[in-house]
Design a protein around this motif. Sequence first.
Motif, PDB file in Angstrom:
ATOM      1  N   ILE A  26     -46.980  16.838 -24.327  1.00 30.33           N
ATOM      2  CA  ILE A  26     -48.140  17.531 -24.887  1.00 30.33           C
ATOM      3  C   ILE A  26     -47.946  17.699 -26.395  1.00 30.33           C
ATOM      4  O   ILE A  26     -46.874  18.091 -26.852  1.00 30.33           O
ATOM      5  CB  ILE A  26     -48.319  18.914 -24.227  1.00 30.33           C
ATOM      6  CG1 ILE A  26     -48.560  18.761 -22.729  1.00 30.33           C
ATOM      7  CG2 ILE A  26     -49.474  19.682 -24.867  1.00 30.33           C
ATOM      8  CD1 ILE A  26     -48.607  20.081 -21.983  1.00 30.33           C
ATOM      9  N   THR A  27     -48.956  17.414 -27.171  1.00 25.01           N
ATOM     10  CA  THR A  27     -48.878  17.588 -28.628  1.00 25.01           C
ATOM     11  C   THR A  27     -49.051  19.061 -28.985  1.00 25.01           C
ATOM     12  O   THR A  27     -49.521  19.870 -28.173  1.00 25.01           O
ATOM     13  CB  THR A  27     -49.958  16.775 -29.348  1.00 25.01           C
ATOM     14  OG1 THR A  27     -51.249  17.321 -29.022  1.00 25.01           O
ATOM     15  CG2 THR A  27     -49.901  15.296 -28.952  1.00 25.01           C
ATOM     16  N   GLN A  28     -48.698  19.393 -30.216  1.00 16.81           N
ATOM     17  CA  GLN A  28     -48.905  20.758 -30.692  1.00 16.81           C
ATOM     18  C   GLN A  28     -50.384  21.135 -30.650  1.00 16.81           C
ATOM     19  O   GLN A  28     -50.739  22.250 -30.260  1.00 16.81           O
ATOM     20  CB  GLN A  28     -48.357  20.909 -32.112  1.00 16.81           C
ATOM     21  CG  GLN A  28     -46.848  20.813 -32.215  1.00 16.81           C
ATOM     22  CD  GLN A  28     -46.344  20.901 -33.644  1.00 16.81           C
ATOM     23  OE1 GLN A  28     -47.124  20.778 -34.601  1.00 16.81           O
ATOM     24  NE2 GLN A  28     -45.053  21.115 -33.817  1.00 16.81           N
ATOM     25  N   VAL A  29     -51.233  20.214 -31.046  1.00 18.63           N
ATOM     26  CA  VAL A  29     -52.674  20.482 -31.058  1.00 18.63           C
ATOM     27  C   VAL A  29     -53.178  20.723 -29.647  1.00 18.63           C
ATOM     28  O   VAL A  29     -53.966  21.653 -29.398  1.00 18.63           O
ATOM     29  CB  VAL A  29     -53.431  19.318 -31.715  1.00 18.63           C
ATOM     30  CG1 VAL A  29     -54.945  19.501 -31.548  1.00 18.63           C
ATOM     31  CG2 VAL A  29     -53.083  19.216 -33.198  1.00 18.63           C
ATOM     32  N   ASP A  30     -52.722  19.906 -28.704  1.00 17.95           N
ATOM     33  CA  ASP A  30     -53.165  20.038 -27.320  1.00 17.95           C
ATOM     34  C   ASP A  30     -52.706  21.372 -26.739  1.00 17.95           C
ATOM     35  O   ASP A  30     -53.484  22.094 -26.104  1.00 17.95           O
ATOM     36  CB  ASP A  30     -52.625  18.885 -26.483  1.00 17.95           C
ATOM     37  CG  ASP A  30     -53.200  18.872 -25.064  1.00 17.95           C
ATOM     38  OD1 ASP A  30     -54.288  19.448 -24.858  1.00 17.95           O
ATOM     39  OD2 ASP A  30     -52.558  18.294 -24.167  1.00 17.95           O
ATOM     40  N   LEU A  31     -51.442  21.733 -26.975  1.00 13.15           N
ATOM     41  CA  LEU A  31     -50.943  23.012 -26.458  1.00 13.15           C
ATOM     42  C   LEU A  31     -51.683  24.172 -27.113  1.00 13.15           C
ATOM     43  O   LEU A  31     -52.053  25.137 -26.442  1.00 13.15           O
ATOM     44  CB  LEU A  31     -49.437  23.132 -26.709  1.00 13.15           C
ATOM     45  CG  LEU A  31     -48.794  24.438 -26.230  1.00 13.15           C
ATOM     46  CD1 LEU A  31     -49.017  24.650 -24.733  1.00 13.15           C
ATOM     47  CD2 LEU A  31     -47.301  24.451 -26.549  1.00 13.15           C
ATOM     48  N   GLY A  32     -51.935  24.046 -28.423  1.00 14.88           N
ATOM     49  CA  GLY A  32     -52.667  25.101 -29.107  1.00 14.88           C
ATOM     50  C   GLY A  32     -54.039  25.333 -28.498  1.00 14.88           C
ATOM     51  O   GLY A  32     -54.467  26.477 -28.319  1.00 14.88           O
ATOM     52  N   SER A  33     -54.731  24.239 -28.175  1.00 12.22           N
ATOM     53  CA  SER A  33     -56.070  24.377 -27.593  1.00 12.22           C
ATOM     54  C   SER A  33     -56.014  25.048 -26.228  1.00 12.22           C
ATOM     55  O   SER A  33     -56.935  25.760 -25.837  1.00 12.22           O
ATOM     56  CB  SER A  33     -56.749  23.011 -27.486  1.00 12.22           C
ATOM     57  OG  SER A  33     -56.106  22.198 -26.523  1.00 12.22           O
ATOM     58  N   ARG A  34     -54.924  24.851 -25.506  1.00  7.84           N
ATOM     59  CA  ARG A  34     -54.798  25.445 -24.175  1.00  7.84           C
ATOM     60  C   ARG A  34     -54.476  26.939 -24.234  1.00  7.84           C
ATOM     61  O   ARG A  34     -54.788  27.673 -23.288  1.00  7.84           O
ATOM     62  CB  ARG A  34     -53.705  24.733 -23.375  1.00  7.84           C
ATOM     63  CG  ARG A  34     -53.986  23.257 -23.111  1.00  7.84           C
ATOM     64  CD  ARG A  34     -52.919  22.659 -22.205  1.00  7.84           C
ATOM     65  NE  ARG A  34     -53.031  21.192 -22.116  1.00  7.84           N
ATOM     66  CZ  ARG A  34     -52.377  20.458 -21.237  1.00  7.84           C
ATOM     67  NH1 ARG A  34     -51.582  21.028 -20.360  1.00  7.84           N
ATOM     68  NH2 ARG A  34     -52.509  19.141 -21.239  1.00  7.84           N
ATOM     69  N   VAL A  35     -53.839  27.381 -25.324  1.00  9.78           N
ATOM     70  CA  VAL A  35     -53.439  28.789 -25.410  1.00  9.78           C
ATOM     71  C   VAL A  35     -54.232  29.540 -26.483  1.00  9.78           C
ATOM     72  O   VAL A  35     -53.893  30.664 -26.855  1.00  9.78           O
ATOM     73  CB  VAL A  35     -51.918  28.929 -25.656  1.00  9.78           C
ATOM     74  CG1 VAL A  35     -51.148  28.268 -24.528  1.00  9.78           C
ATOM     75  CG2 VAL A  35     -51.509  28.348 -26.994  1.00  9.78           C
ATOM     76  N   PHE A  36     -55.275  28.859 -27.008  1.00 13.73           N
ATOM     77  CA  PHE A  36     -56.242  29.485 -27.920  1.00 13.73           C
ATOM     78  C   PHE A  36     -55.654  29.845 -29.284  1.00 13.73           C
ATOM     79  O   PHE A  36     -55.973  30.890 -29.859  1.00 13.73           O
ATOM     80  CB  PHE A  36     -56.882  30.724 -27.271  1.00 13.73           C
ATOM     81  CG  PHE A  36     -57.401  30.472 -25.888  1.00 13.73           C
ATOM     82  CD1 PHE A  36     -58.448  29.592 -25.670  1.00 13.73           C
ATOM     83  CD2 PHE A  36     -56.813  31.083 -24.794  1.00 13.73           C
ATOM     84  CE1 PHE A  36     -58.922  29.338 -24.388  1.00 13.73           C
ATOM     85  CE2 PHE A  36     -57.275  30.836 -23.506  1.00 13.73           C
ATOM     86  CZ  PHE A  36     -58.331  29.963 -23.305  1.00 13.73           C
ATOM     87  N   VAL A  37     -54.776  28.995 -29.799  1.00 11.47           N
ATOM     88  CA  VAL A  37     -54.338  29.083 -31.189  1.00 11.47           C
ATOM     89  C   VAL A  37     -54.385  27.671 -31.761  1.00 11.47           C
ATOM     90  O   VAL A  37     -54.602  26.701 -31.045  1.00 11.47           O
ATOM     91  CB  VAL A  37     -52.904  29.666 -31.331  1.00 11.47           C
ATOM     92  CG1 VAL A  37     -52.819  31.064 -30.751  1.00 11.47           C
ATOM     93  CG2 VAL A  37     -51.869  28.756 -30.694  1.00 11.47           C
TER      94      VAL A  37
END
Length: 277
Positions: A26-37
């Motif tokens: 998972i990329t940083q952007v993808d993880l961020g979108s999943r946790v709302f940051v």
Amino acid sequence: MANGSRQAAWEFFGTELKRRREDAGITQVDLGSRVFVSGGYIGQFEQAIRKPQLDVAQRIDEALQTDGIFERLCRKLIDDPRYADYFAGVVELERLATKICEFAPTVVPGLLQTADYARAVTIAANPFKPDSYVDDIVAARLERSLILADATRPEYWVTLHENVLRIPVGGPQAMAAQLEHVARLMRERAAVVTVLSFGAGAHAAMNGSLKLMEFEDAPQVAYTETSFSGTLVDDPAVVKRAQRAYDLLRVAALSPEASLALIDSAAEDFRRCASTT
């Protein structure tokens, strides 16, 4: 936990987050979108530049299916005995905030305090505690203030009641140094400080401290505090009312220029008093 050990633990948090994220593909952007940051925030978590709030750590566990490891780490790291339970979360939010607005009715806010002023306030509230306890509290308060020296420091707006300028906390010499410190931060444009003078009428009768914090990727929150407890509020309707109350106080306050002149004058009065005692 010592400051160095705590930072090392946050670095472990970041390293482990990066490893688990990459293992999951998972990329940083993808993880961020999943946790709302933002993805940038994930990168800063991984580098231990910023510390995630507990709810973000919980969402990271859900997204990466890590069985609560990041929640447990986060709880351990924010459990700082130097802060009251109701205030520990505020300390972490201060580090994440892009803008902080504060009203202080009786004492200089912690982010602006000098060591001598912080020591006097701490001893007054804890007269039977040993020096080691006082030293830890003072060190923690000065550590918090480092965010104002950081390159990514938040905008910091403060309204001080004139009470704050007149109560000789720690004695005349300590008070003069404290007010000179506030004036210096104003001149360095590290903070915008205004004073709600006694002449403000009904506005000057307001009591209870108020802190408002804004973030890049999260809703605004408010924090109110009395002598014995504090409340962190994220209900949008209540935060909106708190923002309006702060705006009314700031409008009633002196201009930054007039406030600086008053702070300088009060500092000089305390300096003269110190020289005659």
